[in-house]
Design a protein around this motif. Structure first.
Motif, PDB file in Angstrom:
ATOM      1  N   ILE A  49     131.941  25.871 -10.840  1.00  0.00           N
ATOM      2  CA  ILE A  49     133.059  25.044 -11.311  1.00  0.00           C
ATOM      3  C   ILE A  49     133.301  25.271 -12.801  1.00  0.00           C
ATOM      4  N   GLY A  50     132.224  25.367 -13.576  1.00  0.00           N
ATOM      5  CA  GLY A  50     132.363  25.588 -15.004  1.00  0.00           C
ATOM      6  C   GLY A  50     133.087  26.883 -15.323  1.00  0.00           C
ATOM      7  N   LEU A  51     132.703  27.963 -14.657  1.00  0.00           N
ATOM      8  CA  LEU A  51     133.328  29.261 -14.904  1.00  0.00           C
ATOM      9  C   LEU A  51     134.793  29.265 -14.473  1.00  0.00           C
ATOM     10  N   LEU A  52     135.088  28.630 -13.358  1.00  0.00           N
ATOM     11  CA  LEU A  52     136.474  28.563 -12.903  1.00  0.00           C
ATOM     12  C   LEU A  52     137.337  27.740 -13.866  1.00  0.00           C
ATOM     13  N   CYS A  53     136.774  26.663 -14.401  1.00  0.00           N
ATOM     14  CA  CYS A  53     137.510  25.856 -15.380  1.00  0.00           C
ATOM     15  C   CYS A  53     137.727  26.629 -16.675  1.00  0.00           C
ATOM     16  N   VAL A  54     136.734  27.412 -17.073  1.00  0.00           N
ATOM     17  CA  VAL A  54     136.914  28.297 -18.227  1.00  0.00           C
ATOM     18  C   VAL A  54     138.035  29.291 -17.926  1.00  0.00           C
ATOM     19  N   GLY A  55     138.118  29.703 -16.645  1.00  0.00           N
ATOM     20  CA  GLY A  55     139.199  30.592 -16.243  1.00  0.00           C
ATOM     21  C   GLY A  55     140.573  29.975 -16.475  1.00  0.00           C
ATOM     22  N   VAL A  56     140.707  28.676 -16.204  1.00  0.00           N
ATOM     23  CA  VAL A  56     141.980  27.988 -16.451  1.00  0.00           C
ATOM     24  C   VAL A  56     142.301  28.016 -17.948  1.00  0.00           C
TER      25      VAL A  56
ATOM     26  N   LEU B 122     134.347  29.012   1.352  1.00  0.00           N
ATOM     27  CA  LEU B 122     134.594  30.182   0.510  1.00  0.00           C
ATOM     28  C   LEU B 122     136.001  30.734   0.709  1.00  0.00           C
ATOM     29  N   LEU B 123     136.695  30.276   1.771  1.00  0.00           N
ATOM     30  CA  LEU B 123     138.087  30.678   1.975  1.00  0.00           C
ATOM     31  C   LEU B 123     138.964  30.259   0.794  1.00  0.00           C
ATOM     32  N   ALA B 124     138.508  29.253   0.040  1.00  0.00           N
ATOM     33  CA  ALA B 124     139.263  28.812  -1.141  1.00  0.00           C
ATOM     34  C   ALA B 124     139.357  29.921  -2.182  1.00  0.00           C
ATOM     35  N   PHE B 125     138.467  30.912  -2.079  1.00  0.00           N
ATOM     36  CA  PHE B 125     138.510  32.020  -3.032  1.00  0.00           C
ATOM     37  C   PHE B 125     139.593  33.043  -2.680  1.00  0.00           C
ATOM     38  N   LEU B 126     140.177  32.954  -1.478  1.00  0.00           N
ATOM     39  CA  LEU B 126     141.248  33.894  -1.135  1.00  0.00           C
ATOM     40  C   LEU B 126     142.445  33.759  -2.076  1.00  0.00           C
ATOM     41  N   PRO B 127     142.984  32.540  -2.288  1.00  0.00           N
ATOM     42  CA  PRO B 127     144.067  32.426  -3.281  1.00  0.00           C
ATOM     43  C   PRO B 127     143.598  32.730  -4.702  1.00  0.00           C
ATOM     44  N   ILE B 128     142.320  32.493  -4.974  1.00  0.00           N
ATOM     45  CA  ILE B 128     141.791  32.805  -6.312  1.00  0.00           C
ATOM     46  C   ILE B 128     141.766  34.312  -6.531  1.00  0.00           C
ATOM     47  N   PHE B 129     141.342  35.053  -5.525  1.00  0.00           N
ATOM     48  CA  PHE B 129     141.330  36.512  -5.653  1.00  0.00           C
ATOM     49  C   PHE B 129     142.753  37.071  -5.692  1.00  0.00           C
TER      50      PHE B 129
ATOM     51  N   LYS C 289     148.529  26.612 -12.580  1.00  0.00           N
ATOM     52  CA  LYS C 289     148.500  25.625 -11.498  1.00  0.00           C
ATOM     53  C   LYS C 289     147.793  26.191 -10.274  1.00  0.00           C
ATOM     54  N   LYS C 290     148.035  27.469  -9.977  1.00  0.00           N
ATOM     55  CA  LYS C 290     147.425  28.087  -8.803  1.00  0.00           C
ATOM     56  C   LYS C 290     145.908  28.042  -8.890  1.00  0.00           C
ATOM     57  N   LEU C 291     145.365  28.406 -10.054  1.00  0.00           N
ATOM     58  CA  LEU C 291     143.911  28.415 -10.201  1.00  0.00           C
ATOM     59  C   LEU C 291     143.350  27.003 -10.210  1.00  0.00           C
ATOM     60  N   ALA C 292     144.012  26.100 -10.924  1.00  0.00           N
ATOM     61  CA  ALA C 292     143.527  24.716 -10.996  1.00  0.00           C
ATOM     62  C   ALA C 292     143.493  24.074  -9.606  1.00  0.00           C
ATOM     63  N   LEU C 293     144.560  24.255  -8.820  1.00  0.00           N
ATOM     64  CA  LEU C 293     144.606  23.686  -7.466  1.00  0.00           C
ATOM     65  C   LEU C 293     143.584  24.359  -6.551  1.00  0.00           C
ATOM     66  N   SER C 294     143.319  25.638  -6.783  1.00  0.00           N
ATOM     67  CA  SER C 294     142.320  26.344  -5.975  1.00  0.00           C
ATOM     68  C   SER C 294     140.918  25.819  -6.248  1.00  0.00           C
ATOM     69  N   ILE C 295     140.655  25.421  -7.488  1.00  0.00           N
ATOM     70  CA  ILE C 295     139.357  24.838  -7.834  1.00  0.00           C
ATOM     71  C   ILE C 295     139.179  23.512  -7.095  1.00  0.00           C
TER      72      ILE C 295
END
Length: 278
Positions: A162-169, A230-237, A257-263
């Motif tokens: 979660i931390g890394l994905l939030c840094v991604g945002v 892990l299917l949630a990573f499909l829109p992330i990828f 928004k796409k990344l935030a909603l995917s998290i």
């Protein structure tokens, strides 16, 4: 995510969950107000800003009104922290109460100092570290601890995800604003490393977040059929492909928004899957 881990450990309390959500929202509002004020006063949010207009920049609120809003939001945040900790720890766990109160004060301070003051750490490239610590490790493990009063080392891995994905945002925001940030002296990591290296950094954040949650599933022996979160990573990828192919910073605005909603989707699916709610 912290609640999901708490449920997996056999601990859940509706009051803690409700107050934790309110506290999180209050922290986010405080942070948004402070960022609006700090960037507005420093001129970073000018006419060349990409993305939604901000209150101070657009003239919707005056500096005085926004300062009052920051003070009020900070007070509300702190009151909610005290209520949450009282419900979670009571009088019998005063050491935990005191430690988490200090962490709450630190969280409010971090929200304010990101862009406000003479030496805002967001202007020195330290925003990524702050987001990783507060939105990832402290956010997830702190929430988990409210339920269980402990945590195990494998549970650090979802917090890292979660931390890394939030840094991604945040990095997406900095990639989008790299031109204006550089112009106004906001030395984010992207400004320091450049746009192309910032995209490579973004790829690393996403891939490492995926690896961390995979390792957690392996260590905890999560059944294969329960790993569909892990299917949630499909829109992330898919988002990652878009970032890699983008050459103009302005075109990254819609990706936030796409990344935030995917998290959020990942956390929700993780809660359902790991706790066998289906």
């Amino acid at each position: 995510m912290g609640t999901a881990l708490g449920m997996f450990a056999g601990a859940f309390d509706g009051q803690i969950f409700f107050l934790a959500i309110l506290t999180t929202v209050a922290f986010q509002i405080t942070s948004n107000f402070a960022n609006d004020y700090g960037d507005g006063v420093k001129g970073t949010d000018g006419d060349d800003r990409i993305g939604p207009s901000r209150a101070l920049q657009a003239g919707i609120l005056s500096k005085k009104s926004l300062r009052k809003g920051i003070i009020l939001a900070s007070i509300i945040s702190f009151i909610l922290v005290l209520l949450l900790l009282y419900v979670a720890f009571g009088k019998e766990n005063m050491v935990y109460f005191i430690v988490f109160t200090m962490l709450g004060i630190l969280s409010v301070w971090a929200a304010l100092k990101y862009t406000m003051g003479d030496t805002p750490y967001g202007y020195m490239g330290l925003g990524d570290l702050s987001v990783f610590l507060f939105f990832g490790l402290l956010g997830v493990l702190g929430s988990l601890f409210l339920y269980t009063k402990t945590f195990t080392w494998p549970e650090v891995l979802p917090a890292i995800t979660i931390g890394l994905l939030c840094v991604g945002v945040l990095n997406l925001n900095n990639l989008r604003d790299v031109v204006s940030d550089k112009k106004h002296g906001k030395n984010t990591l992207v400004v320091r490393m450049g746009f192309e290296n910032g995209k490579k950094y973004h790829v690393a954040l996403i891939l490492l977040s995926f690896l961390a949650i995979l390792v957690y599933a392996f260590i905890e022996n999560v059944p294969l059929w329960n790993n569909w979160y892990l299917l949630a990573f499909l829109p992330i990828f898919a988002h990652l492909v878009k970032v890699i192919r983008t050459t103009e910073p302005v075109k990254l605005d819609g990706e936030l928004k796409k990344l935030a909603l995917s998290i959020f989707l990942l956390s929700l699916l993780f809660l359902i899957a790991v706790n066998n709610f289906l």
